[in-house]
Design a protein around this motif. Sequence first.
Motif, PDB file in Angstrom:
ATOM      1  N   SER A 487       0.898  -1.194   0.341  1.00  0.00           N
ATOM      2  CA  SER A 487      -0.141   0.427  -0.526  1.00  0.00           C
ATOM      3  C   SER A 487       1.009   1.288   0.199  1.00  0.00           C
ATOM      4  O   SER A 487       1.631   1.207   0.832  1.00  0.00           O
ATOM      5  CB  SER A 487      -1.130   0.436   1.165  1.00  0.00           C
ATOM      6  OG  SER A 487      -2.058  -1.303   1.068  1.00  0.00           O
ATOM      7  N   THR A 507      -2.347  -2.196   9.993  1.00  0.00           N
ATOM      8  CA  THR A 507      -2.204  -3.272   9.181  1.00  0.00           C
ATOM      9  C   THR A 507      -0.934  -4.171   9.015  1.00  0.00           C
ATOM     10  O   THR A 507      -0.207  -4.356   9.537  1.00  0.00           O
ATOM     11  CB  THR A 507      -1.947  -2.612   7.602  1.00  0.00           C
ATOM     12  OG1 THR A 507      -2.869  -1.604   6.746  1.00  0.00           O
ATOM     13  CG2 THR A 507      -1.676  -3.445   6.622  1.00  0.00           C
ATOM     14  N   SER A 535      -8.598   4.807   4.396  1.00  0.00           N
ATOM     15  CA  SER A 535      -8.730   3.758   4.358  1.00  0.00           C
ATOM     16  C   SER A 535      -9.643   3.240   3.199  1.00  0.00           C
ATOM     17  O   SER A 535      -9.107   1.903   2.648  1.00  0.00           O
ATOM     18  CB  SER A 535      -9.037   3.234   5.961  1.00  0.00           C
ATOM     19  OG  SER A 535     -10.604   3.634   5.762  1.00  0.00           O
ATOM     20  N   GLY A 537      -8.515   3.906   0.611  1.00  0.00           N
ATOM     21  CA  GLY A 537      -7.523   4.711  -0.719  1.00  0.00           C
ATOM     22  C   GLY A 537      -8.374   6.076  -1.465  1.00  0.00           C
ATOM     23  O   GLY A 537      -7.711   6.701  -1.934  1.00  0.00           O
ATOM     24  N   CYS A 584      -4.477   6.764  -2.189  1.00  0.00           N
ATOM     25  CA  CYS A 584      -3.984   5.218  -2.173  1.00  0.00           C
ATOM     26  C   CYS A 584      -5.009   4.205  -2.954  1.00  0.00           C
ATOM     27  O   CYS A 584      -6.049   3.757  -2.901  1.00  0.00           O
ATOM     28  CB  CYS A 584      -4.292   3.968  -0.937  1.00  0.00           C
ATOM     29  SG  CYS A 584      -3.579   2.521  -1.016  1.00  0.00           S
ATOM     30  N   ARG A 587      -5.643   0.235  -2.127  1.00  0.00           N
ATOM     31  CA  ARG A 587      -7.133   0.331  -1.195  1.00  0.00           C
ATOM     32  C   ARG A 587      -8.618   0.687  -1.764  1.00  0.00           C
ATOM     33  O   ARG A 587      -9.346   0.001  -1.307  1.00  0.00           O
ATOM     34  CB  ARG A 587      -6.745   1.638  -0.006  1.00  0.00           C
ATOM     35  CG  ARG A 587      -5.414   1.010   0.667  1.00  0.00           C
ATOM     36  CD  ARG A 587      -5.716   0.000   1.406  1.00  0.00           C
ATOM     37  NE  ARG A 587      -4.511  -0.389   2.755  1.00  0.00           N
ATOM     38  CZ  ARG A 587      -4.336  -1.571   4.346  1.00  0.00           C
ATOM     39  NH1 ARG A 587      -5.592  -2.302   4.209  1.00  0.00           N
ATOM     40  NH2 ARG A 587      -3.311  -1.577   4.048  1.00  0.00           N
TER      41      ARG A 587
END
Length: 677
Positions: A487, A507, A535, A537, A584, A587
């Motif tokens: 990630s 994680t 979280s 993304g 991200c 994610r």
Amino acid sequence: MFDETDQLSVNALRALSIDMIERAGSGHPGLPLDAAPMAYVLYSRHLRVDPKNPEWVNRDRFVLSAGHGSALLYSMLHLSGFPTSMADLKQFRQLHSMTPGHPEHGVVAGVDATTGPLGQGLGMAVGMAMAETHLAAQYNTPQQQVIDHFTYVICGDGDLMEGISHEAASLAGNLKLSKLIVLYDSNDVSLDGDTDRTFSDDAQQRFAGYGWDYQKVSAGNDLAAIDAAITAAKKTATPSMIEIKTTIGYGAPKQGTHLVHGAPLGQADLAATKQSLGWQAAPFTVPAAVTQRFAVRVQQRGQAAHQQWQALMATYAQAQPALAAQLQQALAQDLPKNWLTDLPRYKMGDGEAGRITSQKMIQALAAKIPSFWGGAADLASSNKTDIAASGSFSAESRQERNLNFGVREFAEAAAMNGIALHGGSHVFGGTFFVFSDYMRGAIRLAALQHLPVTYIFTHDSIAVGEDGPTHEPIEQLMSLRSMPGISVIRPADPNEAVAAWRLAMTTSDRPTVLVLTRQELAVLQGSLNQPDGVSRGGYVIAPQQRKQAEGILIASGSEVALAIDAQRKLRKFGHDVAVVSLPCFDRFMQQPAAYREQVLPRNVRRRVSMELGATLGWERFVGLDGISIGIDTFGASGPAAEVLAEFGFTADAIVAAYQKLWRADNMIQTPIQRSVI
């Protein structure tokens, strides 16, 4: 001291290994044939493992850095009573087998590290030894040594040619990691031929220069000499290098040459090899005397050691209940219940560089999580990775939590992998983002091994400015995003940076890369009410004003603020666009389709992405109709604001790009008239 059964056991390892390779039609017989004696002495006389409980935390660690010799390791695991069956040996190198071509941690019980890329096994072993000393300093008492074990390595000439071996060995010597013992299979042959064409290092001088103890065993089949050398190494105050002179492919017709390095022997040479070894058993057959010897020397010895440790832990838990509970929590990778309290909080009007937010997070996490430690590659003052309440981990201060890796990025990342593999730690490490290239091989192994290590990469873009293109990352973002099982998070403001750290700490199955700015980032309104935006993304950080957006501006990191500025300017021209923060990629792509549709509606095809890096990869999100604004050349040296403007990263440039897209979409050739709104 050693008898005929010991020699028979060595040859059993050799025979099983070459049988596996011959059956598979591929593999590396050279190392198993020459290194079987050292491996046998290590497992039968020194290595303390419990094959029935292969994850026992106080076991000795073994890393086959020369991972191409995996057939030897699998043969050893089978004979030692690990859950590697004879059927598994017969499936060597086959699809979905439990005996892959190179050792894979998490696939094969008893494999302490994934190896094959030469040199990295040594680097990971250094990390394991660091973790052992650190946990011992944290938890041992004068009465109970609950963490007390060795880390052993078998490496070859190729391992010691790789640059990482120099970095890792230098670091280990500086730290005086006395429980690190390396057995060097010194056979003077590599894949292409004799090593004297490329490699003439004096191992004794080299490792003495690093501060290691050095011994030499002149005959690789001398079990007693190998045993004596390991026994002596266990008593030194420094890391130990034992150079064991061997003959590659020992016993084979082409022994001593590169022709036995990396290909099956062939049926004729296989038979001749077994004859020279005096081996008469059928393929994949082990004499009962060998099975019994391994049962006593490895299984029973290891189980007894494990039971003694369990009794010690029971006493420890009574005498030191708080420490025992803390140790168990660390080994389970659990976080204290109160770890989320006292994290930094941000409101509108606040602003700071991503690396400063990270620094504050490190202090808050270190205060609550005893297993949290890390450092940087001689850049702690720039990466802001120091734990203020702690000193430097060193040969004299094992309990301290700041890791000084020196200018050794590759060894840093490999050691982080070893620390994570050992267990009991939440480890992080930093450098400038552009230098992540030096670490990439180890980052890849972290992903392959599903290790929850955290990388802190600062100075994330051409906004570095005056340092110029050598220090300005361009391709690194997309390069790391393309790596499976990792990630990469690039926060847009302090709130996203806090969320990124929270995600990294929770994680457990992959590495996390935090890509952080040197320049200040203002708090963005939309980040205040999106606790799960990072979280997931990506999320809409600045929505459109009407029900349906006319277009979407997509960005990560510092460019999100630029997108929001462009959004305001576009409204003055009558354009109602949404802004999406996409910190991200991986994610976001793991989210349900309905969520991704909510953030990036497929019917809104007018999209512009902006990021201070390569444009490759953004087409996934902007589609065929969109525009990606990025940098597909190297950067430039100059004041940051001027460099950013030079490469088109201004709100006016974004507005012009969107208007061009809008005009093309609507087949309008004249400029849009200013709105009365």
